[in-house]
Scaffold this motif. Structure first.
Motif, PDB file in Angstrom:
ATOM      1  N   MET A 263       6.134  15.676   1.882  1.00 53.38           N
ATOM      2  CA  MET A 263       5.848  14.949   3.109  1.00 53.38           C
ATOM      3  C   MET A 263       4.345  14.970   3.403  1.00 53.38           C
ATOM      4  O   MET A 263       3.742  13.934   3.673  1.00 53.38           O
ATOM      5  N   ALA A 264       3.734  16.140   3.316  1.00 53.24           N
ATOM      6  CA  ALA A 264       2.292  16.268   3.549  1.00 53.24           C
ATOM      7  C   ALA A 264       1.513  15.469   2.518  1.00 53.24           C
ATOM      8  O   ALA A 264       0.521  14.807   2.847  1.00 53.24           O
ATOM      9  N   SER A 265       1.958  15.505   1.279  1.00 53.98           N
ATOM     10  CA  SER A 265       1.314  14.744   0.208  1.00 53.98           C
ATOM     11  C   SER A 265       1.395  13.246   0.482  1.00 53.98           C
ATOM     12  O   SER A 265       0.438  12.504   0.237  1.00 53.98           O
ATOM     13  N   SER A 266       2.519  12.791   1.017  1.00 48.71           N
ATOM     14  CA  SER A 266       2.700  11.367   1.313  1.00 48.71           C
ATOM     15  C   SER A 266       1.723  10.893   2.389  1.00 48.71           C
ATOM     16  O   SER A 266       1.162   9.807   2.290  1.00 48.71           O
ATOM     17  N   TYR A 267       1.514  11.723   3.411  1.00 50.94           N
ATOM     18  CA  TYR A 267       0.529  11.381   4.443  1.00 50.94           C
ATOM     19  C   TYR A 267      -0.862  11.235   3.818  1.00 50.94           C
ATOM     20  O   TYR A 267      -1.604  10.299   4.120  1.00 50.94           O
ATOM     21  N   LYS A 268      -1.206  12.172   2.943  1.00 48.94           N
ATOM     22  CA  LYS A 268      -2.530  12.141   2.298  1.00 48.94           C
ATOM     23  C   LYS A 268      -2.681  10.911   1.408  1.00 48.94           C
ATOM     24  O   LYS A 268      -3.752  10.287   1.381  1.00 48.94           O
ATOM     25  N   ILE A 269      -1.634  10.566   0.680  1.00 50.71           N
ATOM     26  CA  ILE A 269      -1.681   9.392  -0.194  1.00 50.71           C
ATOM     27  C   ILE A 269      -1.938   8.136   0.625  1.00 50.71           C
ATOM     28  O   ILE A 269      -2.806   7.321   0.286  1.00 50.71           O
ATOM     29  N   ILE A 270      -1.208   7.981   1.710  1.00 45.70           N
ATOM     30  CA  ILE A 270      -1.364   6.781   2.540  1.00 45.70           C
ATOM     31  C   ILE A 270      -2.760   6.729   3.143  1.00 45.70           C
ATOM     32  O   ILE A 270      -3.408   5.682   3.131  1.00 45.70           O
ATOM     33  N   ALA A 271      -3.238   7.837   3.652  1.00 44.60           N
ATOM     34  CA  ALA A 271      -4.588   7.867   4.223  1.00 44.60           C
ATOM     35  C   ALA A 271      -5.644   7.544   3.170  1.00 44.60           C
ATOM     36  O   ALA A 271      -6.614   6.837   3.447  1.00 44.60           O
ATOM     37  N   SER A 272      -5.448   8.034   1.946  1.00 44.14           N
ATOM     38  CA  SER A 272      -6.424   7.767   0.880  1.00 44.14           C
ATOM     39  C   SER A 272      -6.385   6.308   0.418  1.00 44.14           C
ATOM     40  O   SER A 272      -7.336   5.836  -0.193  1.00 44.14           O
ATOM     41  N   CYS A 273      -5.304   5.622   0.709  1.00 36.16           N
ATOM     42  CA  CYS A 273      -5.164   4.212   0.314  1.00 36.16           C
ATOM     43  C   CYS A 273      -5.554   3.253   1.439  1.00 36.16           C
ATOM     44  O   CYS A 273      -5.263   2.049   1.362  1.00 36.16           O
ATOM     45  N   ALA A 274      -6.218   3.748   2.471  1.00 35.17           N
ATOM     46  CA  ALA A 274      -6.553   2.915   3.637  1.00 35.17           C
ATOM     47  C   ALA A 274      -7.342   1.672   3.245  1.00 35.17           C
ATOM     48  O   ALA A 274      -7.061   0.574   3.738  1.00 35.17           O
ATOM     49  N   ASN A 275      -8.327   1.818   2.364  1.00 37.58           N
ATOM     50  CA  ASN A 275      -9.128   0.649   1.971  1.00 37.58           C
ATOM     51  C   ASN A 275      -8.305  -0.361   1.180  1.00 37.58           C
ATOM     52  O   ASN A 275      -8.452  -1.572   1.371  1.00 37.58           O
ATOM     53  N   GLN A 276      -7.448   0.131   0.293  1.00 34.37           N
ATOM     54  CA  GLN A 276      -6.571  -0.761  -0.463  1.00 34.37           C
ATOM     55  C   GLN A 276      -5.613  -1.502   0.477  1.00 34.37           C
ATOM     56  O   GLN A 276      -5.405  -2.707   0.337  1.00 34.37           O
ATOM     57  N   ILE A 277      -5.052  -0.781   1.439  1.00 30.90           N
ATOM     58  CA  ILE A 277      -4.132  -1.393   2.395  1.00 30.90           C
ATOM     59  C   ILE A 277      -4.866  -2.443   3.225  1.00 30.90           C
ATOM     60  O   ILE A 277      -4.352  -3.538   3.462  1.00 30.90           O
ATOM     61  N   ARG A 278      -6.089  -2.139   3.634  1.00 27.58           N
ATOM     62  CA  ARG A 278      -6.889  -3.101   4.401  1.00 27.58           C
ATOM     63  C   ARG A 278      -7.181  -4.347   3.572  1.00 27.58           C
ATOM     64  O   ARG A 278      -7.105  -5.474   4.067  1.00 27.58           O
ATOM     65  N   TYR A 279      -7.505  -4.162   2.292  1.00 28.16           N
ATOM     66  CA  TYR A 279      -7.778  -5.286   1.397  1.00 28.16           C
ATOM     67  C   TYR A 279      -6.536  -6.175   1.265  1.00 28.16           C
ATOM     68  O   TYR A 279      -6.622  -7.404   1.370  1.00 28.16           O
ATOM     69  N   GLU A 280      -5.380  -5.569   1.054  1.00 21.99           N
ATOM     70  CA  GLU A 280      -4.136  -6.325   0.938  1.00 21.99           C
ATOM     71  C   GLU A 280      -3.787  -7.012   2.256  1.00 21.99           C
ATOM     72  O   GLU A 280      -3.275  -8.131   2.271  1.00 21.99           O
ATOM     73  N   LEU A 281      -4.073  -6.353   3.351  1.00 23.86           N
ATOM     74  CA  LEU A 281      -3.850  -6.929   4.676  1.00 23.86           C
ATOM     75  C   LEU A 281      -4.715  -8.168   4.877  1.00 23.86           C
ATOM     76  O   LEU A 281      -4.249  -9.190   5.387  1.00 23.86           O
ATOM     77  N   ALA A 282      -5.957  -8.092   4.437  1.00 25.81           N
ATOM     78  CA  ALA A 282      -6.868  -9.243   4.539  1.00 25.81           C
ATOM     79  C   ALA A 282      -6.354 -10.423   3.714  1.00 25.81           C
ATOM     80  O   ALA A 282      -6.452 -11.571   4.139  1.00 25.81           O
ATOM     81  N   LYS A 283      -5.794 -10.142   2.540  1.00 29.70           N
ATOM     82  CA  LYS A 283      -5.250 -11.212   1.699  1.00 29.70           C
ATOM     83  C   LYS A 283      -4.031 -11.859   2.344  1.00 29.70           C
ATOM     84  O   LYS A 283      -3.893 -13.081   2.315  1.00 29.70           O
ATOM     85  N   SER A 284      -3.166 -11.053   2.933  1.00 32.48           N
ATOM     86  CA  SER A 284      -1.939 -11.597   3.503  1.00 32.48           C
ATOM     87  C   SER A 284      -2.145 -12.236   4.877  1.00 32.48           C
ATOM     88  O   SER A 284      -1.341 -13.052   5.300  1.00 32.48           O
ATOM     89  N   MET A 285      -3.223 -11.863   5.555  1.00 29.88           N
ATOM     90  CA  MET A 285      -3.494 -12.418   6.887  1.00 29.88           C
ATOM     91  C   MET A 285      -4.842 -13.133   6.873  1.00 29.88           C
ATOM     92  O   MET A 285      -5.716 -12.844   7.675  1.00 29.88           O
TER      93      MET A 285
END
Length: 133
Positions: free
Chosen positions: A69-91
């Motif tokens: 669970m703790a590892s999953s939080y860290k993974i998501i936080a570390s992927c913030a820029n990737q998520i933002r990039y994908e968000l920009a593409k979809s929106m």
């Protein structure tokens, strides 16, 4: 004020849209890149600042393994820029996509803990109003 939806601000509408899109991105792209991510990851809310430059993204991760669970939080936080990039593409209709900051939403765990405490109290049942008369 033609065209304006009463009761909802632009940031409220964007928060809702971001929540849906971020959930989709985590469940598709992030999970594909990181199969070790916990099975249940939920975006419980998004708060967009009034200037649309920042967004707080609240996530809940459910897993019986606390380390995973703790590892999953860290993974998501570390992927913030990737998520933002994908968000920009979809929106693409939105000029600026806010910086994303991820926060753990522990409200479900907090609610469970409150229920455990309440259930452990030895409180007699309340009397009906009729029997009190």
């Amino acid at each position: 004020m033609a065209g304006r939806r009463s009761g909802y601000s632009r940031t409220d509408r964007l928060s809702s849209e971001f929540q849906k899109e971020i959930t989709s991105i985590i469940n598709k792209q992030v999970r594909t890149a990181h199969p070790e991510l916990s099975v249940i990851v939920s975006v419980t809310g998004v708060e967009v600042s009034s200037d649309l430059k920042n967004a707080k993204v609240y996530i809940s991760v459910f897993d019986t393994d606390k380390d995973k669970m703790a590892s999953s939080y860290k993974i998501i936080a570390s992927c913030a820029n990737q998520i933002r990039y994908e968000l920009a593409k979809s929106m693409s209709r939105i000029r600026t996509i806010p910086q994303l900051r991820f926060y753990a939403d522990n409200s479900a765990e907090y609610g469970d803990r409150i229920n455990q405490i309440l259930n452990s109290l030895d409180i007699p049942p309340a009397e009906d109003e009729e029997s009190a008369e």
